[in-house]
Write a protein that holds these residues in place. Structure first.
Motif, short mmCIF file in Angstrom:
data_model
loop_
_atom_site.label_atom_id
_atom_site.label_comp_id
_atom_site.label_asym_id
_atom_site.label_seq_id
_atom_site.Cartn_x
_atom_site.Cartn_y
_atom_site.Cartn_z
N SER A 120 45.73 44.30 31.90
CA SER A 120 45.87 45.75 32.57
C SER A 120 44.43 46.53 32.64
CB SER A 120 46.90 46.53 31.35
OG SER A 120 45.97 46.55 30.40
N ALA A 121 44.69 47.41 33.57
CA ALA A 121 43.44 48.34 33.81
C ALA A 121 42.99 49.05 32.36
CB ALA A 121 43.88 49.48 34.84
N ALA A 122 44.09 49.34 31.47
CA ALA A 122 43.84 50.14 30.37
C ALA A 122 42.87 49.09 29.25
CB ALA A 122 44.94 50.29 29.58
N HIS A 123 43.41 47.75 29.44
CA HIS A 123 42.58 46.73 28.49
C HIS A 123 41.36 46.61 29.25
CE1 HIS A 123 46.60 44.71 26.66
NE2 HIS A 123 45.78 45.52 25.76
N LEU A 124 41.03 46.43 30.28
CA LEU A 124 39.94 46.54 31.12
C LEU A 124 38.96 47.41 30.58
CD1 LEU A 124 40.43 45.21 34.66
CD2 LEU A 124 39.41 43.84 33.01
N ALA A 125 39.40 48.75 30.65
CA ALA A 125 38.60 49.93 30.23
C ALA A 125 38.32 49.74 28.92
CB ALA A 125 39.43 51.13 30.52
N ALA A 126 39.02 49.33 28.05
CA ALA A 126 38.79 49.09 26.50
C ALA A 126 37.97 48.18 26.27
CB ALA A 126 40.35 48.89 25.63
N LEU A 127 38.01 47.01 27.04
CA LEU A 127 37.06 45.79 26.94
C LEU A 127 35.44 46.38 27.18
CD1 LEU A 127 36.62 42.90 26.20
CD2 LEU A 127 36.99 42.45 28.72
N LEU B 209 29.70 48.03 28.13
CA LEU B 209 29.41 47.85 29.81
C LEU B 209 30.01 48.79 30.56
CD1 LEU B 209 30.25 43.92 29.74
CD2 LEU B 209 28.05 44.91 29.71
N ALA B 210 29.42 48.82 31.69
CA ALA B 210 30.29 50.01 32.82
C ALA B 210 31.61 49.26 32.94
CB ALA B 210 29.31 50.03 33.88
N PHE B 211 32.72 49.96 33.19
CA PHE B 211 34.00 49.63 33.71
C PHE B 211 33.63 48.70 34.99
CE2 PHE B 211 37.68 49.77 36.24
CZ PHE B 211 38.75 49.30 35.13
N ALA B 212 32.83 48.96 36.05
CA ALA B 212 32.90 48.49 37.27
C ALA B 212 32.32 47.04 36.96
CB ALA B 212 31.92 49.15 38.14
N GLU B 213 31.31 46.87 35.83
CA GLU B 213 30.93 45.47 35.82
C GLU B 213 31.98 44.67 35.35
OE1 GLU B 213 26.88 45.27 33.78
OE2 GLU B 213 27.51 47.32 32.92
N VAL B 214 32.76 45.03 34.23
CA VAL B 214 33.99 44.28 33.85
C VAL B 214 35.05 43.91 34.94
CG1 VAL B 214 35.79 44.23 32.33
CG2 VAL B 214 33.44 45.09 31.82
N PHE B 215 35.31 44.89 35.76
CA PHE B 215 36.16 44.85 36.84
C PHE B 215 35.87 44.00 37.86
CE2 PHE B 215 38.11 46.21 40.82
CZ PHE B 215 39.56 46.28 40.38
N GLU B 216 34.58 44.08 38.43
CA GLU B 216 33.97 43.17 39.43
C GLU B 216 34.18 41.66 38.73
OE1 GLU B 216 30.18 43.94 40.67
OE2 GLU B 216 29.28 43.02 38.97
N THR B 217 33.88 41.34 37.56
CA THR B 217 33.87 40.06 37.19
C THR B 217 35.44 39.74 37.09
OG1 THR B 217 31.77 40.58 35.98
CG2 THR B 217 33.30 38.62 35.25
N ALA B 218 36.17 40.42 36.35
CA ALA B 218 37.56 39.93 36.22
C ALA B 218 38.32 39.77 37.43
CB ALA B 218 38.31 41.06 35.54
N THR B 219 37.92 40.52 38.36
CA THR B 219 38.76 40.29 39.92
C THR B 219 38.10 39.13 40.81
OG1 THR B 219 37.36 42.15 40.64
CG2 THR B 219 39.64 42.72 39.88
N PHE B 220 36.99 38.70 40.19
CA PHE B 220 36.41 37.47 40.89
C PHE B 220 37.18 36.10 40.95
CE2 PHE B 220 33.32 33.90 41.40
CZ PHE B 220 32.89 34.28 42.69
N LEU C 79 28.10 31.53 33.68
CA LEU C 79 27.86 31.49 31.93
C LEU C 79 27.29 32.61 31.37
CD1 LEU C 79 26.31 27.68 32.02
CD2 LEU C 79 28.33 28.64 30.73
N GLU C 80 26.54 33.56 32.16
CA GLU C 80 26.06 34.73 31.98
C GLU C 80 27.15 35.73 31.91
OE1 GLU C 80 22.54 35.42 34.01
OE2 GLU C 80 21.52 33.65 33.28
N GLY C 81 28.29 35.63 32.38
CA GLY C 81 29.40 36.59 32.14
C GLY C 81 29.59 37.35 33.39
N LYS C 82 29.09 36.76 34.53
CA LYS C 82 29.06 37.57 35.93
C LYS C 82 30.02 36.95 37.00
CE LYS C 82 24.56 37.56 35.53
NZ LYS C 82 23.31 37.84 35.81
N ARG C 83 29.90 37.34 38.21
CA ARG C 83 30.67 36.80 39.22
C ARG C 83 29.95 35.51 39.55
NH1 ARG C 83 30.45 41.17 43.71
NH2 ARG C 83 28.55 41.48 42.81
N GLY C 84 30.40 34.59 40.06
CA GLY C 84 30.05 33.32 40.30
C GLY C 84 29.37 33.20 41.80
N LEU C 85 28.21 34.03 42.08
CA LEU C 85 27.56 34.29 43.45
C LEU C 85 26.40 33.11 43.36
CD1 LEU C 85 27.85 37.93 43.98
CD2 LEU C 85 29.46 36.18 44.57
#
Length: 571
Positions: free
Chosen positions: A69-76, A82-93, A342-348
């Motif tokens: 959920s968005a609430a769990h993303l914000a809490a994580l 971390l910035a919410f945007a960093e977590v969101f962009e990784t999770a949605t990738f 492996l560094e916890g980011k989008r696989g670009l």
């Protein structure tokens, strides 16, 4: 004017609304829900909050709640600083994370995935998908899935993390009814059995100096071991390159084989995991890697359980082995994308140079090898080099693990001489063409390796033998098509896969695959336009996905003129 009067005037000028009731201040930014914050804190427990563990933590949430959920993303994000945007962009990738908003309908508690890639498509995946959607209840979500690495038992379906081979509506329905969602472990060679059979003796010889680093590299040179994940880079040269960089150094294992038609790494990991682990530890010793990161595709839960269980049995000493899960992104099979993940980011994909052996994981020199390459290291150091070099056909040397699927009687991983032809492979190792079918075409190197007609069944299958025909062997995934299969439809299936799996970073790949799909869906192909589009994708894409995606398309245009004669007749 007195100072007091001046002060009042300034106050009236700066605060014209003074005397009126002010609106209640509202905190800016995304607010953290206390319940979600408590749930995330409890879920992570004493686990480190490092950025490189972001994807592992997302898996933890997904496994626990079957959604994120968005609430769990914000809490994580808050928990990991971390910035919410960093977590969101990784999770949605990543495809395996179900990101939902508070007002979205609940995700059903059970998900069934049906593979729709090339071999499963040949064996009725579309009909299976339709049947399951109509039969299973509303508490089950039925989805398409790209290749899950079980092409030898197509069609394949996944109930939770339990894979159903040769899936039918009945067998999948039975697993759903029983809520049989956990992976089933096959019999395999465990640590005690492996050691009893002579395992880890070569590693001991290397660590003790009985077999020097120079000896190891010389033996790998003598047998010309190359990377068997697809690129074919000489293994000893890669190890020397990493060893030549200033330390500290790291090692990363590419166990993310996602190429449709490929399943050899899964085959070896599920049967003889310690042979791979021993090869890994030898490689780590040679390059003096302090830590080894095993990046395993999420579609291999059986391998994950086996490796986790068996690594725990290793005696102390040597590098630290870290298990990391992929999350449904084919692009992470590309080495620099794998490092980003492996560094916890989008696989670009990263731009090169610098290369991973220079600046790799966490900015350190990194050795990257695939599973099968390391699987053979023990044998190649333990036996005389002639054992390997004496095998091979048509001028090639060594052995190749061919993942064979499609229209053959006996699909599976076939350990065969390098340089064997597809006709020899079918007749000698696969029991011949499937009953009722006539050999028409084949993919010599998986989804991106091109398509050749059966009339070219005498081309040796090895590195460097297929390139002049617009193909390559890659990871040696061979898919056989018959007279009952439409090669244009096969090429379209492959292009849809590439469209879905493009990371989106570069325009030639992101837009090119999309436009190619639309052009290939037309009853008549605009061959000049498709060829021009393919040339641009090959020339300008950042990584191998976009560069190789047009290969099947171009092969159909070049080698199957009868398809377009039929088009002309219809028009």
């Amino acid at each position: 004017m007195s100072d007091k009067s001046a002060s009042n005037k300034v106050q009236r000028f700066e605060h014209p609304g003074q005397g009126r009731k002010r609106a209640k201040p509202v905190p800016k930014g995304r607010q953290i829900a206390p319940v979600a914050q408590a749930e995330i804190a409890a879920l992570l427990g004493d686990r480190p909050r490092r950025r490189d563990l972001l994807i592992e933590h997302l898996h933890l949430i997904q496994d626990t709640y079957h959604r994120i959920s968005a609430a769990h993303l914000a809490a994580l994000a808050d928990e990991m600083k971390l910035a919410f945007a960093e977590v969101f962009e990784t999770a949605t990738f990543y495809a395996h994370f179900d990101i939902v908003k508070e007002d979205d309908p609940d995700v059903p508690p059970l998900t069934v995935r049906v593979c729709d890639s090339i071999t499963c498509a040949l064996h009725g995946a579309e009909d299976l998908l339709g049947a399951l959607k109509s039969r299973l209840g509303s508490d089950v979500r039925v989805m398409r899935a790209p290749c899950v690495g079980r092409c030898d038992t197509a069609p394949a379906a996944e109930v939770g993390h339990n894979f159903i081979d040769h899936a039918t509506p009945e067998t999948v329905g039975a697993a759903v009814a029983a809520r049989d969602t956990h992976p089933h472990l096959p019999a395999y060679i465990d640590y005690d059995t492996y050691v009893a059979q002579g395992g880890y003796k070569v590693l001991d010889q290397v660590r003790s100096g009985q077999l020097s680093v120079d000896d190891v590299l010389a033996r790998l040179d003598a047998v010309s071991l190359r990377g068997l994940g697809g690129a074919g880079f000489p293994t000893a040269r890669k190890w020397r390159s990493v060893r030549g960089e200033p330390g500290p150094r790291l090692m990363a294992i590419n166990a993310d084989e996602g190429e449709p038609g490929t399943f050899k790494d899964r085959f070896y990991l599920e049967r003889d995991p310690h042979r791979f682990i021993e090869g890994t530890l030898i490689g780590a010793y040679v390059v003096e890697a302090t830590d080894v990161y095993i990046y395993l595709r999420d579609e291999y839960p059986v391998c994950r359980e086996i490796l986790t269980h068996e690594i725990a049995k290793l005696p102390p000493g040597g590098p630290t082995l870290h298990m990391r899960r992929g999350a449904g992104a084919y692009i992470c099979g590309e080495e620099s994308s794998l490092l980003e993940s492996l560094e916890g980011k989008r696989g670009l994909p990263r731009h090169k140079p610098p290369y991973p052996f220079q600046v790799g994981l966490f900015g350190l020199p990194t050795l990257i090898n695939n599973v099968e390459t390391l699987f053979w290291v023990r044998d190649l150091l333990e036996r005389e080099s002639e054992w390997w070099t004496s095998q091979g056909r048509n001028g090639s040397k060594g052995l190749r693990s061919f993942s064979v699927s499609g229209r053959v009687r006996e699909p599976g991983v076939k350990l065969a001489p390098a340089g064997i032809t597809v006709r020899e492979l079918i007749d000698e190792f696969c029991g011949g063409i499937a009953d009722g079918h006539t050999f028409r075409a084949y993919l010599p190197g998986g989804a991106s390796g091109g398509i050749l007609p059966a009339t070219m069944d005498n081309v040796p299958l090895d590195f460097g033998t297929l390139e002049k025909h617009g193909c390559f062997i890659g990871s040696a995934a061979v898919v056989i098509l018959s007279d009952k299969d439409d090669v244009k439809a096969a090429a379209l299936n492959l292009m849809r896969f590439f469209e879905d799996e493009s990371c989106g970073q570069c325009t030639p790949c992101r837009v090119g695959t999309e436009k190619a799909v639309k052009l290939m869906e037309r009853p008549q192909w605009d061959r000049p336009l498709l060829t021009e589009l393919a040339d641009n994708m090959r020339d300008a894409s950042i990584c191998g996905l976009g560069q190789a995606a047009p290969n099947p398309l171009l092969c159909v245009i070049k080698y199957f003129p009868e398809e377009f004669a039929t088009e002309a007749a219809r028009s």
